[in-house]
Motif scaffolding. Structure first.
Motif, mmCIF file in Angstrom:
data_model
loop_
_atom_site.group_PDB
_atom_site.id
_atom_site.type_symbol
_atom_site.label_atom_id
_atom_site.label_comp_id
_atom_site.label_asym_id
_atom_site.label_seq_id
_atom_site.Cartn_x
_atom_site.Cartn_y
_atom_site.Cartn_z
ATOM 1 N N LEU A 101 -89.473 -13.490 93.734
ATOM 2 C CA LEU A 101 -90.278 -14.702 93.655
ATOM 3 C C LEU A 101 -90.154 -15.341 92.282
ATOM 4 C CD1 LEU A 101 -93.527 -13.637 95.538
ATOM 5 C CD2 LEU A 101 -91.612 -15.004 96.399
ATOM 6 N N GLU A 160 -83.913 -12.612 96.075
ATOM 7 C CA GLU A 160 -85.155 -12.845 96.821
ATOM 8 C C GLU A 160 -86.410 -12.707 95.958
ATOM 9 O OE1 GLU A 160 -82.848 -10.392 97.916
ATOM 10 O OE2 GLU A 160 -81.790 -11.896 99.100
ATOM 11 N N SER A 213 -97.890 -24.643 105.358
ATOM 12 C CA SER A 213 -97.774 -24.195 103.978
ATOM 13 C C SER A 213 -96.321 -23.863 103.671
ATOM 14 C CB SER A 213 -98.658 -22.971 103.736
ATOM 15 O OG SER A 213 -98.141 -21.865 104.431
ATOM 16 N N LYS A 214 -95.933 -24.187 102.470
ATOM 17 C CA LYS A 214 -94.575 -23.896 102.036
ATOM 18 C C LYS A 214 -94.532 -22.488 101.471
ATOM 19 C CE LYS A 214 -93.262 -28.570 100.792
ATOM 20 N NZ LYS A 214 -92.811 -29.441 99.705
ATOM 21 N N SER A 215 -93.416 -21.797 101.683
ATOM 22 C CA SER A 215 -93.279 -20.478 101.078
ATOM 23 C C SER A 215 -92.866 -20.653 99.616
ATOM 24 C CB SER A 215 -92.253 -19.647 101.838
ATOM 25 O OG SER A 215 -91.001 -20.283 101.810
ATOM 26 N N GLU A 216 -93.270 -19.681 98.837
ATOM 27 C CA GLU A 216 -92.960 -19.743 97.407
ATOM 28 C C GLU A 216 -91.460 -19.629 97.190
ATOM 29 O OE1 GLU A 216 -93.811 -17.343 93.281
ATOM 30 O OE2 GLU A 216 -95.157 -17.011 94.971
ATOM 31 N N PRO A 217 -90.905 -20.435 96.282
ATOM 32 C CA PRO A 217 -89.464 -20.377 96.047
ATOM 33 C C PRO A 217 -89.042 -19.067 95.381
ATOM 34 C CG PRO A 217 -90.482 -21.973 94.569
ATOM 35 C CD PRO A 217 -91.554 -21.475 95.493
ATOM 36 N N THR A 218 -87.821 -18.689 95.661
ATOM 37 C CA THR A 218 -87.234 -17.506 95.046
ATOM 38 C C THR A 218 -86.288 -17.927 93.928
ATOM 39 O OG1 THR A 218 -85.367 -17.487 96.572
ATOM 40 C CG2 THR A 218 -87.340 -16.219 97.230
ATOM 41 N N LYS A 231 -82.964 -20.049 94.615
ATOM 42 C CA LYS A 231 -82.944 -21.511 94.710
ATOM 43 C C LYS A 231 -82.586 -22.172 93.381
ATOM 44 C CE LYS A 231 -85.580 -25.546 96.011
ATOM 45 N NZ LYS A 231 -86.779 -26.119 96.545
#
Length: 137
Positions: free
Chosen positions: A89, A87, A2-7, A10
């Motif tokens: 979300l 950081e 699973s990919k972590s949610e972008p902050t 990015k």
């Protein structure tokens, strides 16, 4: 996997232009025009005290009797801008911006401006996420 949610980091615009609280609105308009931007963090003594948008400038410039070469940024900016950390979300920041109808979030780290996240950045993030999810198999 699973990919972590972008902050926000990015997709934010790093090292954004800013303006001093006591600069003129003419100077602010020139910075925005030169750099093709619509939001400027407003600083006083190195601290963020507000945010100035191109809409704020247009509104003030339409008022009778206002000399844009003498009117100062501090008098036209919005105090207490929406501030987030790098950081934060992306989903939380975008939701807050939508709920409160904010045009931008100032990205702060250790008391310093490190970026700005605008509605344009949010659209860019949405496009990238949708592109990745639906067009890259």
């Amino acid at each position: 996997m699973s990919k972590s949610e972008p902050t926000v980091q990015k997709f934010m615009t790093a090292q954004p232009h800013s303006i001093g609280a006591w600069e003129t609105l003419t100077a602010a308009r020139n910075v925005m025009s030169t750099h093709q931007i619509r939001h400027l963090p407003v600083l006083e003594g190195g601290r963020v005290i507000g945010i100035l948008s191109d809409r704020d400038i247009k509104m003030v410039s339409g008022l009778e009797g206002v000399d844009m070469a003498k009117a100062v940024v501090r008098d036209a900016c919005h105090e207490h801008p929406y501030e987030v950390s790098p950081e934060s979300l992306l989903s939380e920041v975008a939701a807050e911006m939508a709920n409160k109808k904010y045009g931008s979030a100032i990205v702060m780290q250790n008391g310093k401006v490190v970026g700005i996240f605008t509605t344009v950045d949010a659209c860019r993030a949405l496009a990238e996420i949708l592109q990745t999810r639906f067009h890259n198999h």
